[in-house]
Design a protein around this motif. Structure first.
Motif, short mmCIF file in Angstrom:
data_model
loop_
_atom_site.label_atom_id
_atom_site.label_comp_id
_atom_site.label_asym_id
_atom_site.label_seq_id
_atom_site.Cartn_x
_atom_site.Cartn_y
_atom_site.Cartn_z
N VAL A 95 -7.85 -12.11 -0.40
CA VAL A 95 -8.34 -13.33 -1.05
C VAL A 95 -7.57 -14.50 -0.44
CG1 VAL A 95 -8.78 -14.48 -3.25
CG2 VAL A 95 -8.74 -11.98 -3.13
N LEU A 96 -8.12 -15.06 0.61
CA LEU A 96 -7.39 -16.04 1.42
C LEU A 96 -7.41 -17.43 0.79
CD1 LEU A 96 -8.73 -15.00 4.94
CD2 LEU A 96 -6.70 -14.16 3.74
N GLY A 97 -6.28 -18.14 0.94
CA GLY A 97 -6.21 -19.53 0.50
C GLY A 97 -6.15 -19.73 -0.99
N LYS A 98 -5.89 -18.66 -1.75
CA LYS A 98 -5.87 -18.75 -3.21
C LYS A 98 -4.59 -18.16 -3.78
CE LYS A 98 -10.09 -20.31 -3.07
NZ LYS A 98 -10.36 -21.74 -3.35
N ARG A 99 -3.45 -18.48 -3.17
CA ARG A 99 -2.20 -17.84 -3.58
C ARG A 99 -1.84 -18.10 -5.05
NH1 ARG A 99 1.23 -14.97 -0.11
NH2 ARG A 99 2.53 -13.70 -1.48
N PRO A 100 -2.01 -19.32 -5.60
CA PRO A 100 -1.68 -19.51 -7.03
C PRO A 100 -2.54 -18.63 -7.94
CG PRO A 100 -1.83 -21.63 -5.92
CD PRO A 100 -2.36 -20.61 -4.95
N GLN A 101 -3.84 -18.53 -7.63
CA GLN A 101 -4.72 -17.70 -8.46
C GLN A 101 -4.39 -16.21 -8.29
OE1 GLN A 101 -5.67 -20.23 -6.51
NE2 GLN A 101 -7.50 -21.28 -7.28
N VAL A 102 -4.03 -15.81 -7.07
CA VAL A 102 -3.65 -14.42 -6.83
C VAL A 102 -2.41 -14.07 -7.63
CG1 VAL A 102 -2.73 -12.82 -5.09
CG2 VAL A 102 -4.76 -14.19 -4.58
N PRO A 111 -4.48 -21.32 -17.89
CA PRO A 111 -5.28 -20.10 -17.77
C PRO A 111 -5.22 -19.18 -18.98
CG PRO A 111 -3.37 -20.01 -16.32
CD PRO A 111 -3.46 -21.40 -16.82
N CYS A 112 -4.13 -19.24 -19.75
CA CYS A 112 -4.01 -18.35 -20.91
C CYS A 112 -4.63 -18.92 -22.18
CB CYS A 112 -2.54 -18.02 -21.18
SG CYS A 112 -1.80 -16.87 -20.01
N LEU A 113 -4.73 -20.24 -22.29
CA LEU A 113 -5.11 -20.85 -23.56
C LEU A 113 -6.44 -21.59 -23.54
CD1 LEU A 113 -1.63 -22.32 -24.59
CD2 LEU A 113 -2.61 -20.10 -25.22
N ALA A 114 -6.78 -22.25 -22.43
CA ALA A 114 -7.92 -23.18 -22.44
C ALA A 114 -9.24 -22.49 -22.77
CB ALA A 114 -8.02 -23.90 -21.10
N HIS A 115 -9.47 -21.28 -22.24
CA HIS A 115 -10.75 -20.62 -22.47
C HIS A 115 -10.94 -20.20 -23.92
CE1 HIS A 115 -7.96 -17.25 -21.84
NE2 HIS A 115 -8.85 -16.45 -22.41
N ARG A 116 -9.86 -20.09 -24.68
CA ARG A 116 -9.96 -19.69 -26.08
C ARG A 116 -10.34 -20.85 -26.99
NH1 ARG A 116 -6.40 -14.80 -26.18
NH2 ARG A 116 -5.16 -14.80 -24.28
N LEU A 117 -10.31 -22.06 -26.45
CA LEU A 117 -10.55 -23.26 -27.26
C LEU A 117 -11.98 -23.76 -27.19
CD1 LEU A 117 -7.33 -25.24 -26.19
CD2 LEU A 117 -7.65 -23.90 -28.29
N VAL A 118 -12.81 -23.20 -26.30
CA VAL A 118 -14.14 -23.75 -26.09
C VAL A 118 -15.03 -23.51 -27.30
CG1 VAL A 118 -13.98 -23.46 -23.60
CG2 VAL A 118 -15.02 -21.66 -24.97
N SER A 119 -15.94 -24.44 -27.54
CA SER A 119 -16.94 -24.31 -28.59
C SER A 119 -18.22 -23.76 -27.98
CB SER A 119 -17.20 -25.66 -29.25
OG SER A 119 -16.01 -26.19 -29.81
N GLU A 120 -19.13 -23.31 -28.84
CA GLU A 120 -20.39 -22.75 -28.36
C GLU A 120 -21.14 -23.76 -27.50
OE1 GLU A 120 -24.42 -20.61 -30.16
OE2 GLU A 120 -22.74 -21.14 -31.47
N GLY A 121 -21.58 -23.32 -26.34
CA GLY A 121 -22.33 -24.18 -25.45
C GLY A 121 -21.48 -24.91 -24.43
N LEU A 141 -1.37 -15.36 -10.45
CA LEU A 141 -1.74 -15.24 -11.85
C LEU A 141 -2.52 -13.96 -12.11
CD1 LEU A 141 -2.68 -18.95 -12.56
CD2 LEU A 141 -0.86 -17.68 -13.71
N ALA A 142 -3.38 -13.57 -11.17
CA ALA A 142 -4.15 -12.34 -11.33
C ALA A 142 -3.24 -11.12 -11.31
CB ALA A 142 -5.20 -12.24 -10.22
N VAL A 143 -2.26 -11.09 -10.42
CA VAL A 143 -1.31 -9.98 -10.37
C VAL A 143 -0.44 -10.00 -11.63
CG1 VAL A 143 0.65 -9.00 -9.13
CG2 VAL A 143 -1.34 -9.84 -7.87
N ALA A 144 -0.11 -11.18 -12.11
CA ALA A 144 0.64 -11.29 -13.37
C ALA A 144 -0.14 -10.68 -14.53
CB ALA A 144 0.97 -12.75 -13.67
N ALA A 145 -1.46 -10.86 -14.52
CA ALA A 145 -2.30 -10.22 -15.54
C ALA A 145 -2.19 -8.70 -15.44
CB ALA A 145 -3.75 -10.67 -15.39
N LEU A 146 -2.25 -8.20 -14.23
CA LEU A 146 -2.19 -6.75 -14.00
C LEU A 146 -0.88 -6.16 -14.50
CD1 LEU A 146 -3.63 -4.31 -12.56
CD2 LEU A 146 -2.31 -4.92 -10.54
N ILE A 147 0.25 -6.77 -14.16
CA ILE A 147 1.54 -6.18 -14.50
C ILE A 147 1.98 -6.50 -15.93
CG2 ILE A 147 2.29 -6.14 -12.10
CD1 ILE A 147 4.02 -8.57 -12.64
N SER A 148 1.25 -7.39 -16.60
CA SER A 148 1.54 -7.66 -18.01
C SER A 148 0.55 -6.96 -18.93
CB SER A 148 1.52 -9.16 -18.29
OG SER A 148 0.24 -9.71 -18.05
#
Length: 336
Positions: free
Chosen positions: A48-55, A302-312, A57-64
């Motif tokens: 996954v080239l050019g996406k080191r910050p996202q990578v 990444p951990c909190l924002a998606h939990r705050l969305v309202s329908e739609g 966080l993704a690996v952090a998800a895996l090991i947590s």
């Protein structure tokens, strides 16, 4: 807490046949443990080239042990990242292709009647694997989406009145298209809350795209990715990460952050738990056995924002709200 010796397919990291011990009251990250985690990150980043910050966080998800949701436009590498995460583990992989006609039994499995002996046999679905890749989650109807909820929260599924545990480790990595895309269904708040992180990759930069066109990285490199860790060792590694020290001021900072976001919307205790777990993983990837406030700040959106969305609303509609709180909230001073 004991972690058996890591047999890594990486130059300079050799299995020793020893055991590595970590005491809960004095967590020390063995060099081999840190090397294993960093090797995971490096190998995923090589695809996954050019996406080191996202990578990271993704690996952090895996090991947590946190489930991961990847949301963005088609063709930016969501499925490539999900596949790369599964490849760095040597374990059972399940895959679910999101379609509107998918049924709950297609996810969990079902009981099949044998006419010869009159018995019922359970035939497991793709959810009964270590890493479950769900392509285009929001193309699945809400009824079938609900088949994931019990497994993601309780690590078990109930089929025909019988409850069965899913394998350990168990991780769901799902991709979704933008809200409102043709043929998509909304994700319930309960479904979103079960994902520890939600990441957006963004467009591929020109240099990375050039490398992909030259055959380096991207989906064509997935098959060449070698596993770093046997899947049955991942729970041990996750146990080590969970013992990374979080001081009282850091825990209070996480709670303050969540409380500041709660007046106008719901935010579960699961959200605070996820933020701290992923912050511990970020610290471990840095080779530290303690969490800094900066680790919490790095995972807040990444951990909190998606939990705050309202329908739609779009999945990233509340990211600015989280950033505002992070920037305005006083950071605790940690005593050395």
């Amino acid at each position: 807490m004991r972690l058996r010796a890591l047999g890594l397919n990486s130059p300079g990291v050799e299995p020793t046949g020893e055991s590595m011990s970590v005491a809960a009251d004095d967590v020390q990250l063995d060099d081999r443990i840190v090397k294993a985690m960093q090797t995971m990150e490096q190998r995923v980043a090589s695809v996954v080239l050019g996406k080191r910050p996202q990578v990271r966080l993704a690996v952090a998800a895996l090991i947590s042990g946190e489930h991961l949701l990847l949301h963005d436009l088609p063709g930016v590498g969501k499925t490539t990242l999900a596949s790369a995460l599964s490849k760095v583990l040597d374990g059972a992989l399940g895959r679910i292709q999101g379609t509107p006609d998918l049924l709950p039994a297609d996810v969990t499995g079902s009981s099949i009647y044998n006419q010869h002996d009159g018995t019922w046999t359970f035939r497991p679905g793709p959810i009964m694997t270590n890493v479950v890749l769900v392509d285009e989650l929001n193309r699945i109807t809400p009824r079938t989406q609900s088949a994931l909820l019990q497994a993601m929260a309780e690590h078990e599924v109930t089929v025909d009145g019988v409850t069965r545990p899913v394998p350990d480790p168990f991780l769901v990595v799902a991709t979704m298209n933008p809200v409102g895309s043709a043929g998509t269904f909304p994700l319930t708040l309960g479904q979103l809350d079960r994902f520890g992180l939600a990441l957006r990759l963004g467009p591929v930069d020109r240099q990375s795209e050039r490398m992909i066109l030259r055959g380096r990285g991207g989906v064509d490199a997935i098959d060449m990715l070698k596993p770093v860790l046997p899947a049955d060792l991942l729970p041990d590694l996750q146990g080590i990460v969970s013992l990374v020290h979080a001081s009282d001021p850091v825990i209070e900072y996480v709670l303050d952050l969540c409380d500041a976001l709660r007046p106008n919307t719901h935010l579960s205790t699961r959200a605070a738990r996820s933020a701290l777990a992923v912050a511990r993983a970020i610290a471990a990837l840095e080779g530290r056995n303690y969490v800094l406030p900066d680790d919490v700040k790095a995972v807040a959106v990444p951990c909190l924002a998606h939990r705050l969305v309202s329908e739609g609303e779009g999945i990233d509609a509340r990211q600015a709200d989280v950033r505002t709180v992070v920037e305005s909230l006083p950071v605790p001073d940690l005593v050395p």
